[in-house]
Scaffold this motif. Structure first.
Motif, short mmCIF file in Angstrom:
data_model
loop_
_atom_site.label_atom_id
_atom_site.label_comp_id
_atom_site.label_asym_id
_atom_site.label_seq_id
_atom_site.Cartn_x
_atom_site.Cartn_y
_atom_site.Cartn_z
N MET A 102 55.01 32.26 41.26
CA MET A 102 53.89 31.60 41.36
C MET A 102 53.46 31.09 42.43
SD MET A 102 56.15 28.05 39.15
CE MET A 102 56.95 29.10 37.63
N ILE A 103 53.58 31.15 43.70
CA ILE A 103 52.98 31.19 45.16
C ILE A 103 51.80 32.21 45.29
CG2 ILE A 103 52.09 30.16 47.18
CD1 ILE A 103 54.70 28.37 46.49
N MET A 104 52.56 33.26 44.75
CA MET A 104 51.51 34.95 45.81
C MET A 104 50.69 35.52 44.52
SD MET A 104 52.67 34.85 48.85
CE MET A 104 52.39 36.57 49.28
N TRP A 105 52.05 35.33 43.38
CA TRP A 105 51.13 36.30 42.45
C TRP A 105 49.73 36.22 42.19
CZ3 TRP A 105 48.99 36.95 37.55
CH2 TRP A 105 49.39 38.23 37.15
N LYS A 106 49.30 37.13 42.18
CA LYS A 106 47.89 36.86 41.72
C LYS A 106 46.79 38.20 40.85
CE LYS A 106 44.74 35.59 45.17
NZ LYS A 106 44.51 35.03 46.04
N LEU A 107 45.86 37.34 40.48
CA LEU A 107 44.50 38.95 39.52
C LEU A 107 43.70 37.92 40.43
CD1 LEU A 107 45.77 41.23 38.26
CD2 LEU A 107 45.67 40.07 35.69
N GLU A 108 43.24 38.78 40.86
CA GLU A 108 41.19 38.43 40.39
C GLU A 108 40.89 39.42 40.44
OE1 GLU A 108 39.57 37.63 45.29
OE2 GLU A 108 41.85 37.71 45.58
N VAL A 109 39.72 38.76 39.72
CA VAL A 109 38.84 39.75 39.01
C VAL A 109 37.70 39.72 39.19
CG1 VAL A 109 37.59 40.74 36.89
CG2 VAL A 109 40.57 40.16 36.66
N ASN A 110 37.04 40.62 39.56
CA ASN A 110 35.32 40.94 40.32
C ASN A 110 34.51 41.89 39.45
OD1 ASN A 110 32.99 40.13 41.47
ND2 ASN A 110 34.59 39.79 43.95
N GLY A 111 33.99 41.28 38.40
CA GLY A 111 33.42 42.57 37.97
C GLY A 111 34.35 43.18 36.82
N ASP A 112 33.67 44.62 37.82
CA ASP A 112 35.12 46.14 36.93
C ASP A 112 36.19 45.99 37.83
OD1 ASP A 112 33.63 46.47 34.27
OD2 ASP A 112 32.51 47.90 35.61
N LYS A 113 36.17 45.66 39.40
CA LYS A 113 37.26 45.92 40.07
C LYS A 113 38.60 44.56 39.62
CE LYS A 113 36.90 44.92 44.55
NZ LYS A 113 36.51 45.61 46.09
N ILE A 114 39.44 44.86 40.37
CA ILE A 114 40.92 43.98 39.85
C ILE A 114 41.20 44.24 41.16
CG2 ILE A 114 43.00 43.21 38.40
CD1 ILE A 114 40.98 45.06 36.15
N ILE A 115 41.93 43.11 41.78
CA ILE A 115 42.71 42.94 42.66
C ILE A 115 44.05 42.00 42.49
CG2 ILE A 115 43.28 42.05 45.45
CD1 ILE A 115 40.02 42.47 45.32
N TRP A 116 45.43 42.24 41.78
CA TRP A 116 46.29 42.39 42.12
C TRP A 116 47.11 42.09 43.50
CZ3 TRP A 116 51.32 45.56 41.57
CH2 TRP A 116 52.64 44.66 41.42
N ARG A 117 47.59 40.98 43.83
CA ARG A 117 48.78 41.10 44.72
C ARG A 117 50.19 40.59 43.99
NH1 ARG A 117 47.73 35.92 47.69
NH2 ARG A 117 48.46 34.51 46.49
N SER A 118 51.35 41.13 44.45
CA SER A 118 52.58 40.83 43.62
C SER A 118 53.09 40.02 44.62
CB SER A 118 53.24 42.27 44.12
OG SER A 118 53.94 42.05 45.04
N THR A 119 54.40 39.46 43.79
CA THR A 119 55.00 38.34 44.65
C THR A 119 55.76 38.84 46.17
OG1 THR A 119 56.61 38.52 41.79
CG2 THR A 119 57.67 37.35 43.61
N PHE A 120 55.76 39.96 46.05
CA PHE A 120 56.23 40.11 47.55
C PHE A 120 54.42 40.54 48.69
CE2 PHE A 120 60.06 40.29 45.29
CZ PHE A 120 60.82 39.89 45.74
N GLY A 121 53.58 39.26 47.56
CA GLY A 121 52.58 39.90 48.51
C GLY A 121 51.94 41.08 48.77
#
Length: 186
Positions: A102-121
């Motif tokens: 919950m703390i680490m997992w993140k999906l960042e959307v910036n226009g067409d680009k997506i940055i995904w951060r997994s549970t373990f960073g």
């Protein structure tokens, strides 16, 4: 002994009550967000930058859960009772991984680009064009990039905005169960 019995039952019921209260609360937050988004859409605002992650309240509750189960483990060790330490330890472990997620997992959307951060960073950058398709399973969404499953968005994460983007870009969303049925028919 009656009061003690009641107390024991109450403690056993507590997690369920907590879960119920939290899901009610999250439901309300999500409804509020959905209303705000509707207003934005009426004005023709489509946000191209946003973050998909767990509601803060859920993370906090999970951390409380760790302390609670941790406390139980310590108490049972001090009193040297067989207080299902393994069972409790298992729950504590689940809580730990859960809150890490919950703390680490993140999906960042910036226009067409997506940055995904997994549970373990682990971080990974890709684009909407790279998404082959999505798969719906119960409340969660599995995202396939270049034909391989990259990550799953859990059911407790508000993914409305992301799914709207998927729809707008005409990326196919399949149902997991339909796929299973087809497999079974062969």
């Amino acid at each position: 002994g009656g009061t003690y019995m009641f107390f024991e039952i109450f403690i056993q019921m507590l997690p369920y009550l907590a879960v119920f209260a939290v899901s009610e609360y999250i439901g309300r937050i999500q409804q509020k967000k959905a209303k705000e988004r509707e207003e934005e859409q009426k004005k023709g605002i489509i946000r191209t930058c946003y973050v998909v992650k767990t509601e803060k309240i859920l993370t906090i509750i999970f951390i409380i859960g760790i302390f609670f189960t941790g406390g139980l483990v310590v108490a049972s060790v001090i009193q040297q009772e067989d207080f299902f330490p393994l069972f409790v330890f298992g729950i504590a472990f689940v809580f730990l991984i859960g809150s890490l997620n919950m703390i680490m997992w993140k999906l960042e959307v910036n226009g067409d680009k997506i940055i995904w951060r997994s549970t373990f960073g682990k971080k990974m950058t890709f684009y909407f064009d790279d998404i082959t398709y999505c798969e719906r399973k119960k409340g969660s969404i599995r995202v396939y990039v270049n034909g391989e499953k990259l990550f799953t968005i859990d059911s407790n994460i508000d993914k409305t905005e992301f799914m709207e983007d998927i729809k707008r870009r005409r990326i196919p969303v399949k149902s997991y169960y339909v796929k299973q049925l087809k497999k079974n028919r062969k």
